[in-house]
Enzyme design. Structure first.
Site, short mmCIF file in Angstrom:
data_model
loop_
_atom_site.label_atom_id
_atom_site.label_comp_id
_atom_site.label_asym_id
_atom_site.label_seq_id
_atom_site.Cartn_x
_atom_site.Cartn_y
_atom_site.Cartn_z
N THR A 215 39.39 35.13 37.41
CA THR A 215 38.76 36.43 37.61
C THR A 215 37.25 36.33 37.42
O THR A 215 36.79 35.51 36.63
CB THR A 215 39.36 37.41 36.57
OG1 THR A 215 40.71 37.66 36.94
CG2 THR A 215 38.60 38.71 36.48
N ARG A 243 52.30 44.81 40.61
CA ARG A 243 51.73 44.55 39.29
C ARG A 243 50.21 44.70 39.30
O ARG A 243 49.52 44.20 40.19
CB ARG A 243 52.10 43.13 38.84
CG ARG A 243 51.57 42.74 37.46
CD ARG A 243 50.28 41.95 37.54
NE ARG A 243 49.79 41.56 36.21
CZ ARG A 243 48.59 41.04 35.98
NH1 ARG A 243 47.77 40.83 36.98
NH2 ARG A 243 48.21 40.72 34.76
N ASP A 246 44.49 44.01 33.90
CA ASP A 246 43.47 44.77 33.16
C ASP A 246 42.18 44.97 33.96
O ASP A 246 41.41 45.89 33.68
CB ASP A 246 43.12 44.03 31.87
CG ASP A 246 42.56 42.63 32.16
OD1 ASP A 246 43.17 41.91 32.97
OD2 ASP A 246 41.52 42.27 31.59
N THR A 266 38.32 38.66 30.99
CA THR A 266 39.19 37.81 31.80
C THR A 266 40.26 37.22 30.91
O THR A 266 39.97 36.79 29.79
CB THR A 266 38.42 36.68 32.52
OG1 THR A 266 39.39 35.82 33.15
CG2 THR A 266 37.57 35.86 31.56
N1 ASP Z 1 42.91 39.52 33.87
C1 ASP Z 1 43.43 39.19 35.16
C2 ASP Z 1 44.77 39.82 35.34
O1 ASP Z 1 45.56 39.81 34.43
C3 ASP Z 1 43.58 37.73 35.36
C4 ASP Z 1 42.36 36.91 35.10
O2 ASP Z 1 41.54 37.25 34.24
O3 ASP Z 1 42.20 35.90 35.78
O4 ASP Z 1 45.05 40.29 36.42
#
Ligand code: ASP
Length: 348
Positions: A215, A243, A246, A266
């Protein structure tokens, strides 16, 4: 002595009646902090070439945002510009490089927040917007809403001039392969592949243990003293049933408030939602008077760890103090201040 007092009084009087005093104050200091995801990032697993490529995009994102701030642009403009650079790169799990869902589609999430007005915008599950961070900003600035999802969000962004692409634009071979690999084991995965097979086998139908979260996010402070934050992601490989993590949730993946800080997170989204990570950092500053770094440490290294949540945050206060805190092995991250020197890091 008497003369200097008179002079002082006269200067104060002049300042008070000057039209300049009605203009909002600016300073010459500004700051931009970015991340490109956290997780199991170990030097031994990285090739020199790959490391170079990641660092080059991080640098590019910093410079792009810096140019905005230097030219008296707003923190919102800088956040959007920096994130777009990372969204356009296939390296990160956002925009072009987004991971695949179980149905072999790409569903993107993003959010943005203005620390001055506390306005916010978010999109979730968009499939055709080239830069989801721009769509989030459109929701914030052009609609009376905070969050739009799915087809409606795609349509709204298009109607307001966001760049639209065919869903095939988001195809990248390495993400597709990652999906195929994870589909065999019927698990969800955060970004790249799992390596610790033993952990995986022990954790049937749970998330994999060896995680990389690609992310992207940015937080900025402009010359007007305003903070902004933004986050963009493809979510999790093999995600199903709409789904949402966050990243597009204000208060979890993104938060900004001029009174406290700007945060972008992230990590394993479900834990970040349950811990309300970004707002919690702000609240610790607001209610307990913690510094931006102490507040970030408290949430990422204690609260999240207790819950079993892995990942990190970038956070910035209105004085330009930075925190880049993560409880995983590494986090793609960097910052740049008014001096124009870009600093990027990957490992602990
Ligand atoms: N936080 C992101 C999610 O759960 C994933 C990520 O940070 O790469 O969708």
């Amino acid at each position: 002595m008497k003369l200097s007092n008179t002079f002082l009084a006269f200067s104060i009087f002049l300042t008070a009646i000057s039209p300049m005093s009605a203009i909002s104050k600016t300073t010459e200091t500004y700051t931009l902090v970015i991340h490109g995801g956290a997780g199991t990032l170990l030097k031994k697993d990285m090739t020199i070439q790959k490391e170079k490529e990641y660092k080059a995009v991080l640098n590019q994102a910093l410079i792009k945002g810096y140019d905005v701030l230097k030219n008296k642009g707003t923190s919102l403009d800088a956040v959007e510009a920096a994130i777009k650079v990372m969204e356009d790169s296939p390296l990160f799990n956002a925009g072009k490089g987004a991971v695949f869902t179980h149905e072999e589609t790409n569903e993107l999430d993003a959010s943005i927040m203005d620390g001055k007005t506390l306005k916010a915008g978010a999109v979730a599950g968009v499939k055709t917007v080239k830069n989801p961070i721009t769509a989030a900003r459109i929701v914030m600035e052009k609609s009376p809403h905070v969050m739009m999802t799915g087809k409606g969000a795609d349509e709204y962004a298009k109607s307001k001039g966001a760049e639209i692409v065919d869903p095939s634009y988001f195809y990248t071979e390495h993400r597709y392969k990652a999906l195929k690999k994870i589909q065999e084991s019927e698990k969800l995965e955060l970004d790249h592949n799992s390596k610790k097979k033993s952990d995986l086998n022990n954790k049937k139908n749970s998330y994999s243990y060896d995680k990389k979260f690609g992310t992207v996010g940015a937080v900025a402070l402009d010359i007007y003293g305003n903070l902004a934050a933004g986050t963009s992601t493809g979510g999790m490989t093999n995600k199903r049933f709409g789904r949402v993590g966050d990243s597009p949730i204000i208060g979890a993946g993104t938060y900004a408030n001029n009174d406290t800080c700007a945060v972008s997170a992230t990590g394993h989204g479900e834990f970040f939602i349950r811990s309300v990570v970004s707002h919690d950092i702000s609240a610790l500053m607001e209610y307990k008077g913690l510094s931006v770094d102490k507040a970030s440490q408290e949430v990422v290294m204690k609260k999240l760890v207790k819950l079993g949540g892995e990942g990190g945050v970038i956070a910035l206060d209105r004085n330009g103090n930075i925190s880049m805190t993560f409880n995983s092995e590494g986090m793609y991250r960097g910052y740049i201040k008014s001096d124009g020197k870009a600093n990027v890091f990957i490992y602990k």
